[in-house]
Design a protein around this motif. Structure first.
Motif, PDB file in Angstrom:
ATOM      1  N   MET A 147      -5.939  -4.386   6.752  1.00  0.00           N
ATOM      2  CA  MET A 147      -5.726  -3.602   5.529  1.00  0.00           C
ATOM      3  C   MET A 147      -6.247  -2.176   5.695  1.00  0.00           C
ATOM      4  SD  MET A 147      -6.660  -6.641   2.825  1.00  0.00           S
ATOM      5  CE  MET A 147      -6.691  -5.656   1.336  1.00  0.00           C
ATOM      6  N   ILE A 151       0.820  -1.217   0.000  1.00  0.00           N
ATOM      7  CA  ILE A 151       0.000   0.000   0.000  1.00  0.00           C
ATOM      8  C   ILE A 151       0.853   1.267   0.000  1.00  0.00           C
ATOM      9  CG2 ILE A 151      -1.716   1.338   1.315  1.00  0.00           C
ATOM     10  CD1 ILE A 151      -2.995  -1.274   2.140  1.00  0.00           C
ATOM     11  N   HIS A 200      -2.534   6.824   3.594  1.00  0.00           N
ATOM     12  CA  HIS A 200      -3.090   7.827   2.678  1.00  0.00           C
ATOM     13  C   HIS A 200      -3.153   9.213   3.310  1.00  0.00           C
ATOM     14  CE1 HIS A 200      -3.859   4.408   0.146  1.00  0.00           C
ATOM     15  NE2 HIS A 200      -4.161   5.243  -0.828  1.00  0.00           N
ATOM     16  N   VAL A 226      -3.349  -5.613  -5.683  1.00  0.00           N
ATOM     17  CA  VAL A 226      -3.009  -5.636  -4.257  1.00  0.00           C
ATOM     18  C   VAL A 226      -4.066  -6.399  -3.469  1.00  0.00           C
ATOM     19  CG1 VAL A 226      -2.825  -4.173  -2.191  1.00  0.00           C
ATOM     20  CG2 VAL A 226      -1.546  -3.586  -4.265  1.00  0.00           C
ATOM     21  N   ASN A 227      -5.332  -6.089  -3.694  1.00  0.00           N
ATOM     22  CA  ASN A 227      -6.390  -6.763  -2.943  1.00  0.00           C
ATOM     23  C   ASN A 227      -6.432  -8.263  -3.239  1.00  0.00           C
ATOM     24  OD1 ASN A 227      -7.814  -4.813  -1.238  1.00  0.00           O
ATOM     25  ND2 ASN A 227      -8.188  -3.742  -3.142  1.00  0.00           N
ATOM     26  N   THR A 276     -11.628   1.624  -2.589  1.00  0.00           N
ATOM     27  CA  THR A 276     -10.746   0.475  -2.360  1.00  0.00           C
ATOM     28  C   THR A 276     -11.484  -0.645  -1.645  1.00  0.00           C
ATOM     29  OG1 THR A 276      -8.462  -0.109  -1.820  1.00  0.00           O
ATOM     30  CG2 THR A 276      -9.668   1.061  -0.129  1.00  0.00           C
ATOM     31  N   TRP A 300      -4.237   1.206   5.605  1.00  0.00           N
ATOM     32  CA  TRP A 300      -4.565   2.064   4.457  1.00  0.00           C
ATOM     33  C   TRP A 300      -4.810   3.507   4.892  1.00  0.00           C
ATOM     34  CZ3 TRP A 300      -7.950   5.447   2.385  1.00  0.00           C
ATOM     35  CH2 TRP A 300      -7.986   5.591   1.003  1.00  0.00           C
ATOM     36  N   ALA A 347      -5.102  -1.432  -7.347  1.00  0.00           N
ATOM     37  CA  ALA A 347      -6.076  -1.771  -6.309  1.00  0.00           C
ATOM     38  C   ALA A 347      -6.527  -3.228  -6.437  1.00  0.00           C
ATOM     39  CB  ALA A 347      -7.274  -0.830  -6.380  1.00  0.00           C
TER      40      ALA A 347
END
Length: 197
Positions: free
Chosen positions: A145, A12, A153, A119-120, A45, A149, A116
């Motif tokens: 997560m 991330i 951010h 990664v997920n 996300t 996250w 996205a």
């Protein structure tokens, strides 16, 4: 669980469309006005995460023409962003913001953001730590997560706001642009590799 947490942080924190645009809106509009955009990214996300968990992403991406169309649009957009950053000259240029950030912009970006999905998918399908209790593992993964996250951010948003206020020399500004462009190209390479496998 520790390996999974480390993987979340590393996947991330690396610059992709979400964090680069977050920093760009921070630089253009400041921290508080850009929080709506970050909220849109957050919702987006988690919608991508839901699509991965339920298999909807796999179903949509199993249609060859639709997969090709979506990946082509995503890769073209990411190349555009990398070029804008790389050729910005000596000014820090995360992403030029032309309109105030909003929730819809964040949602839209995550919908076409190949990072996205990659990664997920990687995090949900890999790094098993409770194979005998999949609901517990899935819930724990989602909580970890999101707990990682959010501060990452917010930190990128703060970084964009702070860099805007600094008076850096041209060499440093060019180095920052080059690093960001290379990060975007790495995302493009990953998206291209995913599209062909």
């Amino acid at each position: 669980m520790g390996t999974f947490t480390l993987a979340v942080i590393l996947l991330i924190i690396t610059p992709g469309p979400g964090v680069l645009t977050t920093a760009g809106f921070g630089a253009a509009y400041g921290f508080r006005p850009s929080l709506r955009y970050v909220l849109g990214l957050f919702i987006g996300t988690n919608l991508v995460l839901l699509a991965v968990v339920t298999g909807m992403a796999a179903i949509v991406l199993s249609v060859p023409w639709l997969r090709t169309l979506l990946m082509t649009a995503s890769i073209a957009y990411l190349l555009y962003l990398a070029a804008r950053i790389a050729f910005a000259g000596s000014k820090i240029a995360f992403i030029a913001a032309k309109t105030p950030p909003g929730i819809g912009g964040g949602l839209a970006l995550q919908a076409i953001n190949p990072k996205a999905y990659v990664v997920n998918t990687s995090l949900i399908s890999g790094f098993s730590f409770a194979p005998d209790n999949l609901p517990f593992e899935l819930l724990t993964k989602v909580l970890i997560m999101n707990a990682i996250w959010i501060p990452i951010h917010l930190a990128w948003l703060w970084a964009g706001t702070a860099l805007h206020e600094l008076n850096l020399n041209q060499r440093t500004q060019r180095a920052i642009n080059g690093g960001m462009a290379l990060a975007m190209l790495a995302v493009v390479a990953l998206a291209t590799w995913t599209a062909t496998t």
